[in-house]
Design an enzyme around this catalytic site. Structure first.
Site, short mmCIF file in Angstrom:
data_model
loop_
_atom_site.label_atom_id
_atom_site.label_comp_id
_atom_site.label_asym_id
_atom_site.label_seq_id
_atom_site.Cartn_x
_atom_site.Cartn_y
_atom_site.Cartn_z
N ALA A 71 20.15 -64.98 19.78
CA ALA A 71 20.59 -66.27 19.12
C ALA A 71 19.59 -67.48 19.29
CB ALA A 71 21.92 -66.73 19.60
N TYR A 72 19.08 -67.57 20.77
CA TYR A 72 18.13 -68.61 21.08
C TYR A 72 16.92 -68.32 20.56
CZ TYR A 72 15.31 -71.19 24.49
OH TYR A 72 14.37 -72.26 24.84
N THR A 73 16.45 -67.11 20.28
CA THR A 73 15.23 -66.62 19.52
C THR A 73 15.43 -67.16 17.96
OG1 THR A 73 14.71 -64.69 21.20
CG2 THR A 73 13.64 -64.70 19.02
#
Ligand code: NAD
Length: 256
Positions: free
Chosen positions: A161-163
């Protein structure tokens, strides 16, 4: 002449995620350059330590408590900032707040995906949209600085999700710039490499990964929050008036 070019005297900056870490480094530089500061912090986070620090530098400082996961609270930020600003205007928006969640893709919980995308991407878009609309409809100039990540450019491990959110921060920065730079709004991003903050603290429990990451940094060590003072002041000031849609890497020369 050049000191004037980088001066933020008379400018009002709204910044998210500045109660610690990279944001604290940024806001310290902005205050030292003469800006009036409006700190947006989570209701549960006490901003007083940073407020005291900035006040000692001589800055005028205001705070707004807002939870970026909540879109109604995001909506309040611009009107509250305009009320608090001593000039009645705001000149710069720094979208720095961010979170991560680690899990293998197979186990990644929906609620963590939503939370990370909401804080890192959706709130950033909504704030940028509100500030851009305000500057355009009032015929004012503005600057937006978004905190991206090296993971905007290559996938991290166990941080799907961060990426995804940071990849989108990079492309959104360019999309906003394309629409707005002709209207007097510069939109740029700052790309931190590996920086010593609470977000990377967990790496100390994984010495192999820590050694691998450090071996990719030609400078030889993680960056510090203070390393962000110069880049953010540059992008907030008149010194960068002809720069938009760009990414400023603050990564010690990281090589993938
Ligand atoms: P940090 O965890 O120390 O700081 C994050 C800040 O965001 C804190 O002030 C926190 O209160 C705020 N925040 C988090 N969730 C929020 C919410 N829901 N509403 C309002 N505020 C919220 O981390 P940091 O390393 O200083 O990260 C700052 C930015 O830099 C983030 O966008 C992060 O993704 C990015 N970044 C960090 C690194 C690194 O190595 N530390 C690398 C690349 C990018």
């Amino acid at each position: 002449m050049s000191a004037e070019l980088f001066s933020l005297k008379g400018k009002v900056v709204v910044i998210t995620g500045a109660t610690r870490g990279i944001g604290e480094g940024m806001v310290t530089g902005l205050a030292e350059a003469g800006a009036e500061i409006i700190l947006v912090h989570r209701g549960a986070t006490d901003p007083s330590r940073v407020v005291d620090k900035l006040t000692k530098i001589g800055a005028k400082v205001h705070t707004i408590a807002a939870e970026l996961e909540n879109s109604d609270e995001v909506k309040r930020i611009l009107p509250e900032a305009l009320k608090k600003s001593s000039t009645g205007k705001v000149d710069v928006l720094v979208n720095n707040a961010g979170i991560t969640h680690r899990d293998k893709v197979e186990d990644y919980p929906d609620e963590e995906w939503d939370r990370v995308i909401n804080v890192n991407l959706t709130s950033l878009f909504k704030l940028a949209r509100a500030f851009g609309k305000y500057w355009i409809s009032n015929n004012l100039k503005g600057k937006i600085i978004n905190t991206a990540s090296l993971y905007s450019f290559f996938g991290g491990l166990n941080v799907a999700a961060y990426t995804a959110s940071k990849g989108a921060v990079h492309s959104l920065t360019q999309a906003l710039s394309n629409e707005w730079v002709g209207k007097g709004i510069n939109v740029n991003s700052i790309v931190p490499g590996f920086i010593k903050t609470d977000m990377t603290d967990g790496l100390k429990n994984n010495p192999d990964r820590l050694n691998f990451v450090t071996s990719r940094i030609p400078v030889g060590e993680f960056g510090k929050p203070e390393d962000f003072k110069g880049p953010v002041v540059f992008l907030a000031s008149a010194a960068s008036d002809y720069i938009s849609g760009s990414s400023t890497f603050v990564d010690g020369g990281y090589t993938a």
